[in-house]
Scaffold this active site. Structure first.
Site, PDB file in Angstrom:
ATOM      1  N   VAL A  73      73.604 -37.556  50.706  1.00 50.34           N
ATOM      2  CA  VAL A  73      73.493 -36.270  50.009  1.00 50.34           C
ATOM      3  C   VAL A  73      74.871 -35.635  49.896  1.00 50.34           C
ATOM      4  O   VAL A  73      75.626 -35.624  50.861  1.00 50.34           O
ATOM      5  CB  VAL A  73      72.519 -35.384  50.819  1.00 50.34           C
ATOM      6  CG1 VAL A  73      72.493 -33.967  50.314  1.00 50.34           C
ATOM      7  CG2 VAL A  73      71.123 -35.996  50.813  1.00 50.34           C
ATOM      8  N   PHE A  74      75.193 -35.090  48.724  1.00 48.74           N
ATOM      9  CA  PHE A  74      76.520 -34.458  48.574  1.00 48.74           C
ATOM     10  C   PHE A  74      76.557 -33.052  49.138  1.00 48.74           C
ATOM     11  O   PHE A  74      77.627 -32.545  49.485  1.00 48.74           O
ATOM     12  CB  PHE A  74      76.968 -34.459  47.096  1.00 48.74           C
ATOM     13  CG  PHE A  74      76.032 -33.759  46.150  1.00 48.74           C
ATOM     14  CD1 PHE A  74      76.022 -32.374  46.047  1.00 48.74           C
ATOM     15  CD2 PHE A  74      75.137 -34.491  45.382  1.00 48.74           C
ATOM     16  CE1 PHE A  74      75.144 -31.726  45.188  1.00 48.74           C
ATOM     17  CE2 PHE A  74      74.249 -33.849  44.511  1.00 48.74           C
ATOM     18  CZ  PHE A  74      74.255 -32.465  44.421  1.00 48.74           C
ATOM     19  N   TYR A  87      55.492 -46.105  46.089  1.00 54.44           N
ATOM     20  CA  TYR A  87      56.125 -45.279  47.122  1.00 54.44           C
ATOM     21  C   TYR A  87      55.442 -45.468  48.478  1.00 54.44           C
ATOM     22  O   TYR A  87      54.215 -45.397  48.573  1.00 54.44           O
ATOM     23  CB  TYR A  87      56.091 -43.789  46.743  1.00 54.44           C
ATOM     24  CG  TYR A  87      56.987 -43.444  45.556  1.00 54.44           C
ATOM     25  CD1 TYR A  87      57.982 -44.310  45.120  1.00 54.44           C
ATOM     26  CD2 TYR A  87      56.830 -42.243  44.878  1.00 54.44           C
ATOM     27  CE1 TYR A  87      58.796 -43.990  44.043  1.00 54.44           C
ATOM     28  CE2 TYR A  87      57.642 -41.911  43.802  1.00 54.44           C
ATOM     29  CZ  TYR A  87      58.619 -42.799  43.388  1.00 54.44           C
ATOM     30  OH  TYR A  87      59.415 -42.479  42.318  1.00 54.44           O
ATOM     31  N   SER A 103      66.453 -38.034  42.372  1.00 51.47           N
ATOM     32  CA  SER A 103      67.578 -37.997  43.326  1.00 51.47           C
ATOM     33  C   SER A 103      68.574 -36.887  42.995  1.00 51.47           C
ATOM     34  O   SER A 103      69.784 -37.121  42.876  1.00 51.47           O
ATOM     35  CB  SER A 103      68.287 -39.359  43.395  1.00 51.47           C
ATOM     36  OG  SER A 103      67.512 -40.301  44.100  1.00 51.47           O
ATOM     37  N   PRO A 104      68.116 -35.642  42.894  1.00 49.20           N
ATOM     38  CA  PRO A 104      68.996 -34.543  42.483  1.00 49.20           C
ATOM     39  C   PRO A 104      70.055 -34.150  43.506  1.00 49.20           C
ATOM     40  O   PRO A 104      70.981 -33.411  43.169  1.00 49.20           O
ATOM     41  CB  PRO A 104      68.014 -33.382  42.263  1.00 49.20           C
ATOM     42  CG  PRO A 104      66.849 -33.697  43.142  1.00 49.20           C
ATOM     43  CD  PRO A 104      66.727 -35.197  43.110  1.00 49.20           C
TER      44      PRO A 104
END
Ligand SMILES: NC(=O)c1ccc[n+]([C@@H]2O[C@H](COP(=O)([O-])OP(=O)(O)OC[C@H]3O[C@@H](n4cnc5c(N)ncnc54)[C@H](OP(=O)(O)O)[C@@H]3O)[C@@H](O)[C@H]2O)c1
Length: 309
Positions: free
Chosen positions: A228-229, A52, A218-219
């Site tokens: 992003v939703f 990362y 990735s929630p």
């Protein structure tokens, strides 16, 4: 905040985990504030990986340099990292695992990892080498528990035949909109239906049968790092109506509802946040304390475009 009693850990783990994949460009104060906010809202588990941050161990180093966790509070938190991805290849060799863990410990400025995950399946894996590496890490007190990420049930079985330690975790991609591990089982046995395709060989039920805790990465992402939703009314108008209404009913935010949707599943799935925004950490932690009804859970599932045959 719900907690889970998980094997080989000294304390219960929060159902919400703070992922540190996106902290490379934050300054020390921002990192400390982010981590402090998480702890103050019941999040005691922190997810890292050697890769990362662009250059190797960059995010782990920033976390350590910033003094995000003081030596006095080290035992009260759970620090997880991952190994196995290298530029252009995956590598589960004993030498790579051992060297990488030593580098991660130095970067994080800690003596041990609570959990080490194998990041993505290395098809050239020699399970006996992984076993040797894990035995050495456990005996040296450098790693307390082990798991995998993005692995199928059979890949886990191949490892288990050699390992002397248990594999307690599988970290996989999961959000309301990217939910193949859940959606395929709901649509089992349907010809000509894409949702029926089993992309992970029954990972969800395998995890439940084998006491493996799933962790959802990735929630909030629509798919694979493509936005992003939450709040995206162009692609997900019905889902956002549902998120808003359910959020209002529980006195939390839509972001919190997205977390609650994951933690509602009786498999006991942890949610790995990637936000660098303290307010979103607070909103997410609030969601980790809310129990959605069956009606709310299925409404969100279908509003995201999944079907109930
Ligand atoms: N095992 C694996 O293969 C794997 C792969 C990827 C990630 N991970 C782990 O999973 C963690 C989460 O992954 P991720 O960062 O892709 O997931 P995410 O939490 O779904 O996405 C976070 C990103 O979405 C942005 N965002 C915008 N609106 C948001 C909202 N309303 N709520 C929440 N976030 C919003 C965040 O920006 P702000 O920072 O501005 O909030 C941040 O850039 C990572 O930190 C890492 O620990 C694991």
């Amino acid at each position: 905040m719900k907690t889970l009693d998980l094997p080989n850990l000294a304390q219960p783990a929060s159902t919400v985990i703070l992922g540190l994949m996106r902290i490379a460009d934050l300054d020390d104060e921002q990192i400390r504030t982010l981590v402090r906010t998480a702890i103050d809202h019941g999040i005691n588990t922190f997810d890292h990986a050697d890769i990362y941050g662009g250059e190797r161990h960059r995010c782990e180093e920033r976390f350590g340099e910033a003094g995000a966790i003081s030596p006095a509070e080290r035992e009260s938190v759970i620090i997880q990292s991952k190994v196995g991805i290298r530029p252009g290849m995956f590598d589960f060799s004993r030498e790579h695992i051992l060297r990488t863990v030593d580098e991660s410990l130095a970067a994080l400025r800690t003596d041990y990892l609570d959990t080490l995950l194998l990041h993505r399946p290395d098809t050239l894996v020699e399970p006996d080498e992984v076993a040797a590496a894990f035995d050495e890490l456990k005996a040296a007190g450098k790693v307390r528990s082990f798991g995998v990420s993005n692995h199928t049930p059979l890949q886990i079985e191949v490892l288990k035949r050699s390992l002397n330690v248990s594999l307690d975790y599988n970290q996989v991609q999961l959000s309301i909109t990217h939910a193949p591990i859940i959606a395929s089982g709901i649509a089992a046995n349907m010809v000509k239906l894409d949702q029926s395709i089993d992309r992970d060989n029954g990972m969800l039920d395998y995890a439940r049968l084998n006491d493996i805790t799933l962790q959802a990465w990735s929630p909030f992402q629509k798919g694979f790092f493509d936005g992003v939703f939450v709040g995206d009314r162009d692609d997900y108008p019905e889902l956002n109506d549902a998120l808003d209404e359910i959020a209002a009913a529980h006195g939390i935010t839509p972001t919190g509802v997205a977390v609650a949707w994951i933690s509602r599943h009786p498999a006991g799935i942890q949610t790995v946040l990637g936000t660098t925004n303290p307010q979103r950490v607070i909103d997410s932690a609030a969601g980790g304390g809310v129990e959605l009804s069956r009606e709310e859970w299925y409404r969100l599932f279908t509003a995201a475009g999944h079907i109930l045959p």
